[in-house]
Each structure stands twice: as C-alpha cells, then as structure tokens.
Design a protein around this motif. Structure first.
Motif, PDB file in Angstrom:
ATOM      1  N   UNK A 151      30.917   7.544  45.459  1.00 13.38           N
ATOM      2  CA  UNK A 151      30.217   7.776  44.274  1.00 13.38           C
ATOM      3  C   UNK A 151      29.172   8.742  43.971  1.00 13.38           C
ATOM      4  N   UNK A 152      28.597   9.185  45.056  1.00 16.11           N
ATOM      5  CA  UNK A 152      27.603  10.207  44.684  1.00 16.11           C
ATOM      6  C   UNK A 152      28.492  11.665  44.379  1.00 16.11           C
ATOM      7  N   UNK A 153      29.554  11.693  44.984  1.00 12.59           N
ATOM      8  CA  UNK A 153      30.260  13.149  44.688  1.00 12.59           C
ATOM      9  C   UNK A 153      30.819  12.873  43.282  1.00 12.59           C
ATOM     10  N   UNK A 154      31.159  11.894  42.707  1.00 11.35           N
ATOM     11  CA  UNK A 154      31.570  11.384  41.293  1.00 11.35           C
ATOM     12  C   UNK A 154      30.423  11.792  40.542  1.00 11.35           C
ATOM     13  N   UNK A 155      29.326  11.165  40.808  1.00 10.63           N
ATOM     14  CA  UNK A 155      28.144  11.312  40.097  1.00 10.63           C
ATOM     15  C   UNK A 155      27.807  12.875  39.682  1.00 10.63           C
TER      16      UNK A 155
END
Length: 300
Positions: free
Chosen positions: A21-25
C-alpha cells in the motif's frame, strides 16, 4: 530479539500488505506531481497562444498544479489507510468560510480571468461596459481601468463588466454614422435628397462600400425626416459627424430649404363689449429639428 523475530513472522502478511500500500501510495503521489507538471506546461503553452498576460498564465497554471497535487496527496494517504474524511471536512469548512468572506473578490477575479481569456476588448479600445464609457487603459485580475472622454480615470469591477452587455466601438475598422435631418413640408424632397447626398459625396472620408444612404424616413408632425447613413473609418466617426452636421445646415441654407424649429402662435381675443377683457391664448407647434436621433459619448 527472539520475540521480535517471532512477531515479524506472525505479522509478515500484514507488513507485506502495508508495504505494498505504501509503495502504491508513493507511486500515486509521484504520478500526481508528474501529471501536474505536464498539465500546467500544456496549459501555459495554450494560454500563451491566446496572448494572455504572463502573470495571469503563471497564476492559473499554479492553481491547476496545486489542485492536482492536493488531489494526489489525498488519494495516496487514503490508499495507505489514513482516514482523510475529517481532514477533507475541515478543509471544506475553511474553504467555505473563506469563499463567503471573499465572494465579491472571487467574482471579480473569475470575471477578470474570463475577460483575459475571451478578450471582448483590449487596451486602447473605446468601449461601453459596466455602465461606463471610455478608453481601456488597463485590464487587471480584479478591475478594468477606463479613461473617459473628459479624462477621468474610472476603475470598474470586472464582475460588473461581465454581468452587463459590452459594446466595443473599436472592434471593427468601419462604422456607420446615423443622422436624422428634418426639413419643412414645403421643401422639394428631390432637391433635399440631392443636397444631402452631395454633402456626403464631397467628403473623402465617406467610404464607397457600403454605399451611403439618404432616404425619407418619417412624415413627422411638422417636418419630413430624412435618414443620412454613410460609412466611415472608426477613427473618423466623430470628426466626420460634427463636420457633416455643420455642412448640411450650410448647404440647406444655400438651397433655400428650411429646417423646422419650435414656434409659438399668440392669439388675442377681444370681449363682446368695448370694456370686455382681453384674453390671450397661445399654442406651441410641435418641434422638429435636425439633431441626430441618438447622441453618443464624445470619445474623440
């Protein structure tokens, strides 16, 4: 240490999910920055072709870029799992309060942007806008500055201009001059028409195309009214108007053609007996002059 490794082993699925999720964000955030740059640069190129002031172009491009970046940040935070609902509500309330307190200024700003984009007039044009007639000497984000024919500086809010009809007298290179000339009913109409047409033909400022027109327009109460409609260059409008009105009067006088004017007839009535009272009755004939049917502002 063993407990830490044990906790990592037990929660590695959750950690992997948050890492994704952090990478996508982060990708959303970077994409938002890149997209905002592309859109703002494209917007600047398009607005530059419209010859809009550079300060306005940069300001508008900055606003668009900030909106895109703000949207990207909110999407990135939401994807990571941070609740942004309350944050958005606070920003919305702040925006509403600011908008209500500055609604007049915001309306003027929006109107100024529209004026600069659609360009209904430019600096140097003589216009009638917002209830004021004058020469445009400056177009700003919130106001438009006009110089009246008697050399007064008038600052008009842009919202007042866009919410009312705009008349641009300088938009086209030529203008039609409309004059109404009244002559006596005893005048020779054919001769009158020849005299009026002769005044136009003798003036080099009258354009050949469209052809000037002289015609009987109205059989008024005490005069026969002619319309005189020549075309001239816009910059010659008022000098031609004033010169032509004078020349028409002189030529009609030379031809013996009368121009009606207001008159008063006084009638004396004597009583039946020698000592009866003397009564005076007066009647005023309808006026009919040779003034133009519409007086425009002097912007010469």
């Amino acid at each position: 240490m063993n407990e830490m490794w044990l906790w990592l082993e037990e929660n590695q699925g959750i950690l992997a999910m948050y890492a994704v999720r952090f990478a996508i964000g982060l990708a959303i955030l970077l994409g938002g920055f890149i997209l905002s740059g592309i859109i703002s640069r494209s917007m600047i190129k398009r607005l530059d072709k419209s010859k809009i002031d550079n300060a306005v172009v940069s300001f508008l491009a900055g606003i668009v870029r900030a909106i895109i970046v703000a949207a990207a940040i909110m999407m990135a935070l939401s994807h990571v799992g941070i609740q942004t609902t309350s944050f958005i509500a606070i920003l919305g309330a702040m925006g509403l309060a600011i908008g209500l307190s500055l609604q007049g200024s915001l309306a003027n700003f929006a109107s100024g942007v529209l004026i600069m984009i659609y360009r209904p007039f430019k600096s140097g044009d003589y216009v009638e806008a917002g209830g004021v007639a004058g020469t445009v000497i400056g177009i700003e984000l919130f106001t438009t500055i006009l110089k009246t024919p008697d050399s007064k500086k008038v600052v008009v809010p842009n919202s007042q201009i866009t919410s009312n009809p705009i008349t641009n007298y300088s938009e086209h290179p030529t203008r039609r001059v409309d004059m109404v000339i009244g002559v006596s009913y005893s005048a020779d109409l054919k001769k009158t028409k020849e005299v009026l047409m002769g005044v136009l033909n003798d003036d080099p400022r009258v354009l050949k195309e469209p052809e000037p027109r002289v015609s009987v327009n109205e059989l008024a109460d005490s005069s026969v009214n002619f319309i005189v409609r020549p075309w001239v260059n816009s910059e010659d409008y008022w000098p031609f108007y004033w010169d032509t009105m004078e020349n028409i009067k002189l030529k009609l006088d030379e031809a013996g053609i009368g121009i009606p004017f207001p008159q008063m007839d006084v009638h004396l009535h004597q009583g039946g007996s020698d000592e009866g009272p003397l009564r005076i009755a007066s009647t005023v004939s309808p006026s009919a002059g040779s003034d133009a049917d519409k007086q425009h502002a002097n912007h010469g």
